[in-house]
Write an enzyme that holds these catalytic residues in place. Structure first.
Site, PDB file in Angstrom:
ATOM      1  N   ASP A  79       2.416  -8.013   8.864  1.00  0.00           N
ATOM      2  CA  ASP A  79       2.809  -6.761   8.222  1.00  0.00           C
ATOM      3  C   ASP A  79       3.637  -5.929   9.216  1.00  0.00           C
ATOM      4  OD1 ASP A  79       1.365  -5.003   5.656  1.00  0.00           O
ATOM      5  OD2 ASP A  79       2.592  -3.950   7.112  1.00  0.00           O
ATOM      6  N   ASN A  98      -4.354  -5.493  -3.528  1.00  0.00           N
ATOM      7  CA  ASN A  98      -4.166  -4.333  -4.400  1.00  0.00           C
ATOM      8  C   ASN A  98      -3.367  -4.701  -5.658  1.00  0.00           C
ATOM      9  OD1 ASN A  98      -5.383  -2.701  -2.403  1.00  0.00           O
ATOM     10  ND2 ASN A  98      -3.419  -2.420  -1.353  1.00  0.00           N
ATOM     11  N   GLN A 157      -1.086  -0.387  -4.598  1.00  0.00           N
ATOM     12  CA  GLN A 157      -0.037  -1.404  -4.457  1.00  0.00           C
ATOM     13  C   GLN A 157       1.325  -0.720  -4.344  1.00  0.00           C
ATOM     14  OE1 GLN A 157       0.208  -4.288  -7.674  1.00  0.00           O
ATOM     15  NE2 GLN A 157       1.526  -5.658  -6.496  1.00  0.00           N
ATOM     16  N   HIS A 215       0.221 -10.160  -3.100  1.00  0.00           N
ATOM     17  CA  HIS A 215      -0.030 -10.485  -1.690  1.00  0.00           C
ATOM     18  C   HIS A 215      -1.479 -10.163  -1.351  1.00  0.00           C
ATOM     19  CE1 HIS A 215       1.529  -6.378  -1.976  1.00  0.00           C
ATOM     20  NE2 HIS A 215       0.711  -6.084  -0.980  1.00  0.00           N
ATOM     21  N   HIS A 242      -3.853  -8.971   1.841  1.00  0.00           N
ATOM     22  CA  HIS A 242      -3.889  -8.412   3.190  1.00  0.00           C
ATOM     23  C   HIS A 242      -5.047  -9.027   3.976  1.00  0.00           C
ATOM     24  CE1 HIS A 242      -1.382  -4.706   2.488  1.00  0.00           C
ATOM     25  NE2 HIS A 242      -1.765  -4.910   1.240  1.00  0.00           N
TER      26      HIS A 242
HETATM   27  P1  5GP Z   1       0.526  -2.961  -0.744  1.00  0.00           P
HETATM   28  O1  5GP Z   1       0.403  -1.493  -0.504  1.00  0.00           O
HETATM   29  O2  5GP Z   1       1.565  -3.273  -1.809  1.00  0.00           O
HETATM   30  O3  5GP Z   1      -0.771  -3.659  -0.997  1.00  0.00           O
HETATM   31  O4  5GP Z   1       1.035  -3.564   0.636  1.00  0.00           O
HETATM   32  C1  5GP Z   1       2.368  -3.709   0.984  1.00  0.00           C
HETATM   33  C2  5GP Z   1       2.391  -4.032   2.469  1.00  0.00           C
HETATM   34  O5  5GP Z   1       3.643  -4.616   2.771  1.00  0.00           O
HETATM   35  C3  5GP Z   1       2.251  -2.802   3.358  1.00  0.00           C
HETATM   36  O6  5GP Z   1       1.156  -2.991   4.248  1.00  0.00           O
HETATM   37  C4  5GP Z   1       3.578  -2.715   4.092  1.00  0.00           C
HETATM   38  O7  5GP Z   1       3.429  -2.294   5.419  1.00  0.00           O
HETATM   39  C5  5GP Z   1       4.087  -4.151   4.010  1.00  0.00           C
HETATM   40  N1  5GP Z   1       5.536  -4.282   3.970  1.00  0.00           N
HETATM   41  C6  5GP Z   1       6.401  -3.614   3.151  1.00  0.00           C
HETATM   42  N2  5GP Z   1       7.663  -4.034   3.345  1.00  0.00           N
HETATM   43  C7  5GP Z   1       7.599  -5.005   4.300  1.00  0.00           C
HETATM   44  C8  5GP Z   1       8.599  -5.818   4.919  1.00  0.00           C
HETATM   45  O8  5GP Z   1       9.789  -5.734   4.630  1.00  0.00           O
HETATM   46  N3  5GP Z   1       8.170  -6.709   5.845  1.00  0.00           N
HETATM   47  C9  5GP Z   1       6.837  -6.838   6.184  1.00  0.00           C
HETATM   48  N4  5GP Z   1       6.535  -7.756   7.110  1.00  0.00           N
HETATM   49  N5  5GP Z   1       5.881  -6.080   5.626  1.00  0.00           N
HETATM   50  C10 5GP Z   1       6.255  -5.165   4.690  1.00  0.00           C
END
Ligand code: 5GP
Ligand code: ZN
Length: 132
Positions: free
Chosen positions: A30, A86, A93, A99, A101
């Protein structure tokens, strides 16, 4: 999905620090980690969330989560690990490509994945039980 950042990362069009890759998944670090070793399991196929993910891919995602979590936990000497997934804006999300985590936890860290415990009311219990 033309405009999905995780489709592009999962399929190698945008580079990411990759911990694991096979025909169906890529596991990356991340970019804004909650803790050292925060990783994301991405299927290469697009599914917006768990509900759009085929059962077989969902099953493999959890097995893969276990495999990567073991390596992270041992290699980084973590004391625990949260496996979080999420679905929907209300659930936190922000990227609408399924995805998982993996968040390594270290004793005394300040990562916040907790909630204030409520109380199960009789009416909620009965309503929910009646759904099943
Ligand atoms: P969500 O909130 O959708 O469950 O998690 C999205 C996750 O993706 C977040 O922890 C955020 O830091 C990560 N993230 C968003 N954009 C990118 C990216 O371009 N590259 C990487 N490696 N992580 C990302
Ligand atoms: Zn996608």
């Amino acid at each position: 999905m033309d405009n999905c950042i995780f489709c592009k990362i999962a399929n190698g069009e945008i580079p990411a620090a990759t911990l694991y890759e096979d025909e169906d998944f890529r596991v990356i670090l991340d970019l804004n980690p909650a803790a050292k070793g925060h990783a994301l399991i991405l299927p290469k196929m697009h599914a917006g969330d768990l509900f759009e993910l085929p059962d077989e891919t969902a099953a493999r995602a959890l097995v893969l989560a276990k495999k990567i979590a073991v390596k992270l936990k041992e290699g980084l000497h973590a004391d625990g690990i949260n496996v979080i997934q999420n679905n929907g804006e209300a659930a936190g999300q922000t990227v609408f490509h399924f995805h998982v985590h993996l968040i390594p936890r270290y004793a005394g860290d300040t990562v916040n994945v907790t909630w204030k415990p409520g109380t199960l009311t009789d009416s909620d219990r009965d309503e929910i039980l009646s759904l099943f």
